[in-house]
Design an enzyme around this catalytic site. Structure first.
Site, mmCIF file in Angstrom:
data_model
loop_
_atom_site.group_PDB
_atom_site.id
_atom_site.type_symbol
_atom_site.label_atom_id
_atom_site.label_comp_id
_atom_site.label_asym_id
_atom_site.label_seq_id
_atom_site.Cartn_x
_atom_site.Cartn_y
_atom_site.Cartn_z
ATOM 1 C CG HIS A 179 -9.985 -5.527 1.273
ATOM 2 N ND1 HIS A 179 -10.213 -6.626 2.074
ATOM 3 C CD2 HIS A 179 -8.652 -5.292 1.336
ATOM 4 C CE1 HIS A 179 -9.067 -7.024 2.611
ATOM 5 N NE2 HIS A 179 -8.107 -6.237 2.167
ATOM 6 C CG ASP A 187 -12.898 -8.594 2.779
ATOM 7 O OD1 ASP A 187 -12.829 -7.647 1.959
ATOM 8 O OD2 ASP A 187 -12.414 -8.525 3.924
ATOM 9 C CG ASN A 245 -0.911 -7.015 -1.088
ATOM 10 O OD1 ASN A 245 -1.547 -7.680 -1.898
ATOM 11 N ND2 ASN A 245 -1.351 -6.773 0.140
ATOM 12 C CD GLU A 284 -2.913 -1.272 2.287
ATOM 13 O OE1 GLU A 284 -2.814 -0.462 3.214
ATOM 14 O OE2 GLU A 284 -3.811 -2.130 2.228
ATOM 15 C CD GLU A 315 -4.755 -7.745 2.065
ATOM 16 O OE1 GLU A 315 -5.581 -6.967 2.575
ATOM 17 O OE2 GLU A 315 -3.521 -7.566 2.123
#
Ligand code: XIL
Length: 318
Positions: free
Chosen positions: A209, A241, A173, A132, A239
């Protein structure tokens, strides 16, 4: 195929995996699913390999908690995605409020990376080396390492990781790079910058996400993945979701199932998309409710470890 990972491998991926955290490993109903390699062939530690845990004070290294998760994966024959070495969050305060020079902060970052990558050498499929580092508009995120070292901290981090373990795959990432746009373009430029510096980068982690009903289409995710793989790197969904507005409803559960499938299909359609990791598989342990107020129920299983519609749809899409 009887589960997510078995089906993913049969469909050509390397794994289907999940994040977990140390406190979850004493919940036997939960671990009975997590340790089943039909379901999960890969584990990511949700927190305890991060800098604040592994080097809480300078030159004092602590791997007990990270090792617990690494050992869980090893015992069960699961791949490990090691996460992460350099991030503006969960960075120790001795880093973020130290009085640094360019040279001393480079040395401190290199020492951290060298020590941790050496400790886990041979145990990780991949390292998220830098996490990030970009703003949504594509500019560099300002924080201690950027402010003191400048953008060179990123290739320097990759260089240090490669020197400590030449075999592990090295990833950048981030989130909001899952479709074309300023931030995805900046991440592609970062791949070029790292390579131009003479350092190695092997992969891009697409965090993914997402929000129920706002998840990008499979085709827009797949074409974006292809923009990365065209640069000679692999991609992984790291990741995943899909959060809903609480309370959970069956209408949202149905839409969530479609949303999960879009991302899984995009990965399946992309040569060199190696796998999909969910940011925990069970609503009981999701990071969403404590991070996004009023949102939750983002995972494949509910809090009673029962599969939701998204589980069934993902399994049949694989
Ligand atoms: C999250 C963890 O899940 C939380 O427990 C913690 O409080 C904050 O970090 N992007 C990342 C992950 O790369 O490391 C973050 O994990 C979620 C967002």
């Amino acid at each position: 195929a009887t589960g997510l990972n078995s089906a993913a491998k049969a469909a050509g991926l390397k794994y289907f995996g999940s994040a977990t955290d140390n406190s979850e490993l004493t919940d036997s109903a939960y671990t009975a699913v997590l340790d089943d390699t039909n379901q999960f062939g890969q584990i990511t530690p949700g927190n305890t390999m991060k800098w604040v845990y592994t080097e809480p004070s300078q030159n004092s290294f602590s791997y007990t908690q990270g090792d617990q998760i690494a050992n869980f994966a090893k015992t069960n024959g699961q791949l490990l995605r090691c996460h992460n070495l350099v991030w503006y969050q969960e960075a120790p305060s001795w880093v973020t409020s130290g009085s640094w020079t360019n040279a001393s902060l480079i040395a401190a970052m290199q020492a951290h990376i060298t020590n941790e990558v050496t400790h886990y050498k041979g145990q990780c499929y991949a390292w998220d080396v830098v996490n990030e580092a970009l703003n949504d508009d594509g500019t560099y995120r300002q924080w201690e390492l950027y402010n003191v070292i400048g953008p060179a901290y990123i290739p320097l981090a990759f260089e240090a990781a490669a020197a400590a373990d030449p075999d592990v795959k090295l990833y950048y990432n981030d989130y909001n790079i899952e479709t074309a746009g300023a931030k995805a373009t900046a991440a592609q430029n970062l791949v070029k910058t790292i390579k131009a510096y003479g350092a190695k980068i092997d992969g891009i982690g697409l965090e993914s996400h997402f929000i129920v009903g706002e998840t990008p289409s499979a085709s827009s995710q797949a074409s974006n993945m292809a923009s990365f793989t065209a640069l000679g790197v692999e991609v992984a969904v790291t990741e995943l979701d899909v959060r809903q507005t609480l309370p959970e409803t069956s209408a949202q559960d149905q839409q969530q199932a479609k949303d999960y499938v879009s991302t899984v299909q995009a990965c399946l359609q992309t040569k060199n998309c190696v796998g999909v990791t969910v940011w925990d598989f069970d609503d009981k342990y999701s990071w969403v409710p404590s991070t996004f107020s009023g949102q939750g129920a983002a995972d494949l299983y509910n809090s009673a470890v029962q599969p939701k519609p998204a589980y069934t749809s993902v399994l049949s899409a694989l």
